[in-house]
Scaffold this motif. Structure first.
Motif, PDB file in Angstrom:
ATOM      1  N   LYS A 480       0.811  -1.207   0.000  1.00 31.50           N
ATOM      2  CA  LYS A 480       0.000   0.000   0.000  1.00 31.50           C
ATOM      3  C   LYS A 480       0.852   1.268   0.000  1.00 31.50           C
ATOM      4  O   LYS A 480       0.340   2.357  -0.241  1.00 31.50           O
ATOM      5  N   MET A 481       2.154   1.128   0.267  1.00 32.76           N
ATOM      6  CA  MET A 481       3.067   2.273   0.233  1.00 32.76           C
ATOM      7  C   MET A 481       3.950   2.286  -1.011  1.00 32.76           C
ATOM      8  O   MET A 481       4.720   3.234  -1.194  1.00 32.76           O
ATOM      9  N   THR A 482       3.854   1.249  -1.839  1.00 34.00           N
ATOM     10  CA  THR A 482       4.815   1.114  -2.940  1.00 34.00           C
ATOM     11  C   THR A 482       4.144   0.840  -4.279  1.00 34.00           C
ATOM     12  O   THR A 482       3.869   1.759  -5.041  1.00 34.00           O
ATOM     13  N   SER A 483       3.830  -0.412  -4.550  1.00 33.25           N
ATOM     14  CA  SER A 483       3.305  -0.747  -5.880  1.00 33.25           C
ATOM     15  C   SER A 483       1.914  -0.187  -6.118  1.00 33.25           C
ATOM     16  O   SER A 483       1.563   0.152  -7.255  1.00 33.25           O
ATOM     17  N   LEU A 484       1.100  -0.072  -5.062  1.00 36.13           N
ATOM     18  CA  LEU A 484      -0.257   0.470  -5.244  1.00 36.13           C
ATOM     19  C   LEU A 484      -0.199   1.922  -5.721  1.00 36.13           C
ATOM     20  O   LEU A 484      -0.778   2.249  -6.768  1.00 36.13           O
ATOM     21  N   PRO A 485       0.479   2.821  -5.015  1.00 40.35           N
ATOM     22  CA  PRO A 485       0.536   4.194  -5.535  1.00 40.35           C
ATOM     23  C   PRO A 485       1.300   4.298  -6.850  1.00 40.35           C
ATOM     24  O   PRO A 485       0.917   5.090  -7.721  1.00 40.35           O
ATOM     25  N   ALA A 486       2.370   3.532  -7.035  1.00 46.62           N
ATOM     26  CA  ALA A 486       3.112   3.598  -8.297  1.00 46.62           C
ATOM     27  C   ALA A 486       2.215   3.206  -9.462  1.00 46.62           C
ATOM     28  O   ALA A 486       2.232   3.849 -10.524  1.00 46.62           O
ATOM     29  N   SER A 487       1.417   2.169  -9.273  1.00 49.66           N
ATOM     30  CA  SER A 487       0.497   1.732 -10.321  1.00 49.66           C
ATOM     31  C   SER A 487      -0.584   2.773 -10.576  1.00 49.66           C
ATOM     32  O   SER A 487      -0.891   3.108 -11.726  1.00 49.66           O
ATOM     33  N   ASN A 488      -1.172   3.306  -9.520  1.00 50.67           N
ATOM     34  CA  ASN A 488      -2.214   4.318  -9.674  1.00 50.67           C
ATOM     35  C   ASN A 488      -1.695   5.553 -10.397  1.00 50.67           C
ATOM     36  O   ASN A 488      -2.417   6.176 -11.187  1.00 50.67           O
ATOM     37  N   LEU A 489      -0.448   5.913 -10.132  1.00 51.10           N
ATOM     38  CA  LEU A 489       0.133   7.122 -10.703  1.00 51.10           C
ATOM     39  C   LEU A 489       0.738   6.897 -12.083  1.00 51.10           C
ATOM     40  O   LEU A 489       1.158   7.852 -12.735  1.00 51.10           O
ATOM     41  N   GLY A 490       0.812   5.656 -12.521  1.00 47.59           N
ATOM     42  CA  GLY A 490       1.390   5.371 -13.826  1.00 47.59           C
ATOM     43  C   GLY A 490       2.893   5.539 -13.856  1.00 47.59           C
ATOM     44  O   GLY A 490       3.467   5.909 -14.881  1.00 47.59           O
ATOM     45  N   ILE A 491       3.546   5.263 -12.740  1.00 48.60           N
ATOM     46  CA  ILE A 491       4.998   5.377 -12.647  1.00 48.60           C
ATOM     47  C   ILE A 491       5.602   4.004 -12.892  1.00 48.60           C
ATOM     48  O   ILE A 491       5.336   3.053 -12.152  1.00 48.60           O
ATOM     49  N   SER A 492       6.410   3.891 -13.916  1.00 49.13           N
ATOM     50  CA  SER A 492       7.006   2.597 -14.258  1.00 49.13           C
ATOM     51  C   SER A 492       8.358   2.430 -13.600  1.00 49.13           C
ATOM     52  O   SER A 492       9.039   3.404 -13.270  1.00 49.13           O
ATOM     53  N   ASN A 493       8.742   1.167 -13.399  1.00 53.89           N
ATOM     54  CA  ASN A 493      10.073   0.796 -12.908  1.00 53.89           C
ATOM     55  C   ASN A 493      10.378   1.311 -11.505  1.00 53.89           C
ATOM     56  O   ASN A 493      11.535   1.462 -11.135  1.00 53.89           O
ATOM     57  N   ARG A 494       9.347   1.581 -10.746  1.00 51.31           N
ATOM     58  CA  ARG A 494       9.504   1.891  -9.322  1.00 51.31           C
ATOM     59  C   ARG A 494       8.336   1.250  -8.577  1.00 51.31           C
ATOM     60  O   ARG A 494       7.297   0.954  -9.160  1.00 51.31           O
ATOM     61  N   GLY A 495       8.511   1.053  -7.269  1.00 46.47           N
ATOM     62  CA  GLY A 495       7.432   0.499  -6.458  1.00 46.47           C
ATOM     63  C   GLY A 495       7.481  -0.998  -6.269  1.00 46.47           C
ATOM     64  O   GLY A 495       6.697  -1.551  -5.508  1.00 46.47           O
ATOM     65  N   LEU A 496       8.418  -1.682  -6.933  1.00 45.67           N
ATOM     66  CA  LEU A 496       8.614  -3.120  -6.758  1.00 45.67           C
ATOM     67  C   LEU A 496      10.104  -3.420  -6.687  1.00 45.67           C
ATOM     68  O   LEU A 496      10.926  -2.668  -7.215  1.00 45.67           O
ATOM     69  N   LEU A 497      10.438  -4.536  -6.046  1.00 44.55           N
ATOM     70  CA  LEU A 497      11.819  -5.022  -6.048  1.00 44.55           C
ATOM     71  C   LEU A 497      11.943  -6.064  -7.156  1.00 44.55           C
ATOM     72  O   LEU A 497      11.676  -7.239  -6.971  1.00 44.55           O
ATOM     73  N   ARG A 498      12.341  -5.570  -8.323  1.00 42.69           N
ATOM     74  CA  ARG A 498      12.506  -6.437  -9.485  1.00 42.69           C
ATOM     75  C   ARG A 498      13.749  -6.013 -10.256  1.00 42.69           C
ATOM     76  O   ARG A 498      14.059  -4.819 -10.331  1.00 42.69           O
ATOM     77  N   PRO A 499      14.462  -6.981 -10.856  1.00 43.64           N
ATOM     78  CA  PRO A 499      15.599  -6.608 -11.700  1.00 43.64           C
ATOM     79  C   PRO A 499      15.173  -5.636 -12.794  1.00 43.64           C
ATOM     80  O   PRO A 499      14.128  -5.806 -13.426  1.00 43.64           O
ATOM     81  N   GLY A 500      15.970  -4.594 -12.983  1.00 42.58           N
ATOM     82  CA  GLY A 500      15.662  -3.565 -13.969  1.00 42.58           C
ATOM     83  C   GLY A 500      14.939  -2.374 -13.393  1.00 42.58           C
ATOM     84  O   GLY A 500      14.900  -1.306 -14.021  1.00 42.58           O
ATOM     85  N   TYR A 501      14.334  -2.525 -12.204  1.00 36.91           N
ATOM     86  CA  TYR A 501      13.659  -1.395 -11.555  1.00 36.91           C
ATOM     87  C   TYR A 501      14.699  -0.497 -10.879  1.00 36.91           C
ATOM     88  O   TYR A 501      15.783  -0.952 -10.506  1.00 36.91           O
ATOM     89  N   PHE A 502      14.343   0.775 -10.728  1.00 31.37           N
ATOM     90  CA  PHE A 502      15.241   1.684 -10.038  1.00 31.37           C
ATOM     91  C   PHE A 502      15.439   1.231  -8.590  1.00 31.37           C
ATOM     92  O   PHE A 502      14.497   0.760  -7.942  1.00 31.37           O
ATOM     93  N   ALA A 503      16.662   1.399  -8.117  1.00 31.34           N
ATOM     94  CA  ALA A 503      17.024   0.931  -6.782  1.00 31.34           C
ATOM     95  C   ALA A 503      16.650   1.961  -5.729  1.00 31.34           C
ATOM     96  O   ALA A 503      17.500   2.637  -5.153  1.00 31.34           O
ATOM     97  N   ASP A 504      15.339   2.122  -5.521  1.00 36.87           N
ATOM     98  CA  ASP A 504      14.791   2.891  -4.399  1.00 36.87           C
ATOM     99  C   ASP A 504      14.387   1.860  -3.351  1.00 36.87           C
ATOM    100  O   ASP A 504      13.431   1.091  -3.564  1.00 36.87           O
ATOM    101  N   ILE A 505      15.082   1.824  -2.239  1.00 35.04           N
ATOM    102  CA  ILE A 505      14.954   0.707  -1.295  1.00 35.04           C
ATOM    103  C   ILE A 505      14.942   1.235   0.134  1.00 35.04           C
ATOM    104  O   ILE A 505      15.700   2.141   0.479  1.00 35.04           O
ATOM    105  N   ALA A 506      14.071   0.656   0.956  1.00 37.91           N
ATOM    106  CA  ALA A 506      14.025   0.953   2.384  1.00 37.91           C
ATOM    107  C   ALA A 506      14.217  -0.334   3.168  1.00 37.91           C
ATOM    108  O   ALA A 506      13.598  -1.354   2.856  1.00 37.91           O
ATOM    109  N   VAL A 507      15.069  -0.303   4.179  1.00 40.23           N
ATOM    110  CA  VAL A 507      15.309  -1.448   5.058  1.00 40.23           C
ATOM    111  C   VAL A 507      14.877  -1.048   6.463  1.00 40.23           C
ATOM    112  O   VAL A 507      15.325  -0.022   6.992  1.00 40.23           O
ATOM    113  N   PHE A 508      13.987  -1.843   7.058  1.00 36.23           N
ATOM    114  CA  PHE A 508      13.501  -1.495   8.398  1.00 36.23           C
ATOM    115  C   PHE A 508      13.215  -2.752   9.202  1.00 36.23           C
ATOM    116  O   PHE A 508      13.030  -3.848   8.658  1.00 36.23           O
ATOM    117  N   ASP A 509      13.188  -2.567  10.496  1.00 37.45           N
ATOM    118  CA  ASP A 509      12.887  -3.648  11.427  1.00 37.45           C
ATOM    119  C   ASP A 509      11.437  -3.500  11.881  1.00 37.45           C
ATOM    120  O   ASP A 509      11.105  -2.556  12.609  1.00 37.45           O
TER     121      ASP A 509
END
Length: 559
Positions: A480-509
């Protein structure tokens, strides 16, 4: 075996071991994050593994045990997720501090601007007006188009990525000024042309804010006309709807009408039901949205996770008194006859989205931002408190503060129900937005207060609603913080962890992530996000900013 033979054997073993160690440690990626739980943004269960990055892109996901990175980080079982997207942000604070710490330390890597009025297109008069209304944060406005404004911000050096809608009110002011009238056909064509240019430059769509002037001067047909332009470029329509309280159902009907007539996806900014007497209407609101979705209309929403909103004192006064902009508004408020009428409407009228009535009492209106030094000591007091200090009514006090401060005066309004927040937060078509600038904790930011959502909106989802109340799973919150808004906004290659996607990454506990901001002490950074990458560059290490500013302008995919 002689000592000499033994030494030769030892040297041989050491030499071979050194070669193996050297080869094993030779980096084959720029970055490797290992020993994590990959939550890829789809909502699927998290899986053990890691991520490898080359340049600004994800190169590999999954098993990275045999890989090495120039930067090699063992995340020790923490969640590795796509960077979070803040669906409703603003650019001003990034001009003061490009780090965007309040959001970045929650894992936000993309800020979305443009509610109502956007960074462009601007006339010279619009630029002058904006410069005159700057308060503590001051910066030069050197651009005219939306794209130029975004690029100017990035050129200063910022850590998060940025993207923007074109605000529906911006082409209106560009063509009509701040007059309250409908455009002529020729004027509407000019507004449509300005919208088309912004869409060609990569704007996400058209955004309206229909409780504020001059946005609330637009009739439905005007909004349809601009949304139709956005639809041609595969954009979306997003709106702070015309009413979130007594007349919310009609306001949602308007949004659905625009979506249907313009044949465009539509999103409701910061979904809520405002005013205690309206809280029980949430099931009707959700039913209306769900019914539209069932008719194949792409209606979605976003929200913040607090029972209070924040805006200016303009939201307590009728729209007609604000026509023409701030100076005209202030001048009218000094006319005794107009003040009498405004006071009466503020106390009784439901013909506009009157947040003073929705708050129920002036003590539910917290004053958080003044432009004038003489009024800054009132920061943190309620409108009711200030009225009592001045031996005046709340309505007269609000009018006087706008006049004295030469601003709309920033305020927090306690309007919503925690139970409704819990019901909304689990809806699969609802994402998250702070409705706030990404701010800092020092320097100019100490001159004004904030809403705690500025510092805690995203961390609060995991801390309160996932971990403590168990309303959602971690993978669903990530989606709900990543692929959902990216898809709604029509932003490609962000919002998922997939090869070829931009490396925008958050690591948290997820066991320790925590918001700390409160209404009494809002300027407190969240904790629990240890690592953040933006476009393949590390901007957060061990929970601290690295100094990197790799943020870029993100544009809508029109393919």
């Amino acid at each position: 075996m002689s000592i000499e033979q033994s030494m030769r054997r030892i040297l041989f073993v050491v030499a071979i071991s050194g070669t193996l160690i050297c080869c094993a440690r030779k980096p084959n990626f720029d970055v490797v994050l290992r020993n994590g739980l990959i939550c890829d943004g789809t909502g699927s269960p998290c899986t053990a593994g890691g991520i490898a990055i080359t340049g600004d892109r994800i190169a590999k996901t999954g098993d990275v045990s045999s890989d090495r990175g120039r930067i090699d980080i063992d995340v020790h079982g923490q969640v590795i997720a796509p960077g979070f997207i803040n669906l409703m942000s603003a650019p001003e604070a990034l001009f003061a501090d490009g780090r965007g710490l309040s959001d970045l330390l929650q894992g936000v890597t993309l800020e979305i601007f443009g509610e109502g009025e956007s960074m462009g297109p601007l006339t010279d008069d619009m630029r002058a007006e904006e410069l005159s209304q700057q308060a503590d944060i001051k910066y030069d406005i050197t651009w005219h188009t939306l794209n130029e404004g975004l690029e100017a911000l990035v050129a200063r050096g910022i850590s998060p990525n940025v993207a923007s809608f074109i605000g529906a009110a911006t082409p209106r002011v560009n063509v009509l000024g701040r007059s309250n009238r409908a455009p002529t056909p020729a004027e509407l064509d000019r507004m449509r042309d300005l919208t088309a240019k912004a869409m060609q430059d990569g704007a996400l769509g058209v955004a309206s804010a229909l409780i504020y002037q001059p946005g609330n001067y637009a009739r439905t047909d005007e909004l349809v006309a601009l949304a139709q332009v956005a639809a041609k470029y595969k954009g979306i329509y997003i709106s702070h709807i015309r009413n979130e309280g007594d007349h919310e159902m009609e306001a949602i009907d308007e949004l659905i009408t625009i979506a249907r007539q313009a044949q465009i996806p539509a999103e409701i900014y910061h979904l809520k039901v405002a005013g205690q007497k309206n809280w029980s209407h949430l099931p009707e609101v959700l039913h209306k949205i769900e019914a539209a979705r069932a008719q194949d209309l792409a209606i979605t929403a976003d929200m913040y996770t607090y029972p209070a909103g924040a805006t200016g004192l303009d939201a307590v006064m009728p729209p007609w008194v604000q026509e023409g902009g701030l100076e005209a508004w202030r001048k009218r408020l000094q006319d005794p006859a107009i003040r009498k009428r405004v006071k009466q409407e503020m106390s009784a009228s439901d013909q506009y989205d009157n947040l003073l009535r929705a708050a129920g009492t002036p003590d539910n209106v917290l004053l958080v931002g003044f432009k004038t030094e003489a009024l800054k000591p009132l920061t943190g007091k309620t409108l009711g408190e200030v009225a009592r200090m001045r031996h005046s009514t709340p309505e007269e006090t609000a009018m006087d503060l706008v006049i004295e401060d030469d601003s709309r005066v920033e305020a927090v309004y306690f309007l919503m129900s925690e139970d409704n927040i819990r019901r909304q937060i689990v809806l699969p078509w609802v994402s998250f937005a702070s409705d706030a600038d990404p701010e800092g904790i020092d320097g100019v930011f100490l001159k004004f207060s904030a809403h705690p959502r500025t510092f805690g909106n995203f961390a609060r989802v995991y801390a309160r609603y996932v971990r403590d109340e168990k309303l959602m799973t971690v993978p669903e919150a990530v989606r709900k913080m990543t692929s959902l808004p990216a898809s709604n906004l029509g932003i490609s290659n962000r919002g998922l962890l997939r090869p070829g996607y931009f490396a925008d990454i958050a690591v948290f506990d997820p066991t320790t992530i925590q918001d700390h901001a409160t209404f009494e002490k809002p300027r407190q950074l969240a904790t629990g996000v240890s690592v953040v990458f933006v476009n393949g560059q590390q901007v957060v290490r061990d929970g601290q900013h690295t100094g990197a500013t790799p943020g870029r302008v993100v544009r809508r995919d029109r393919s």
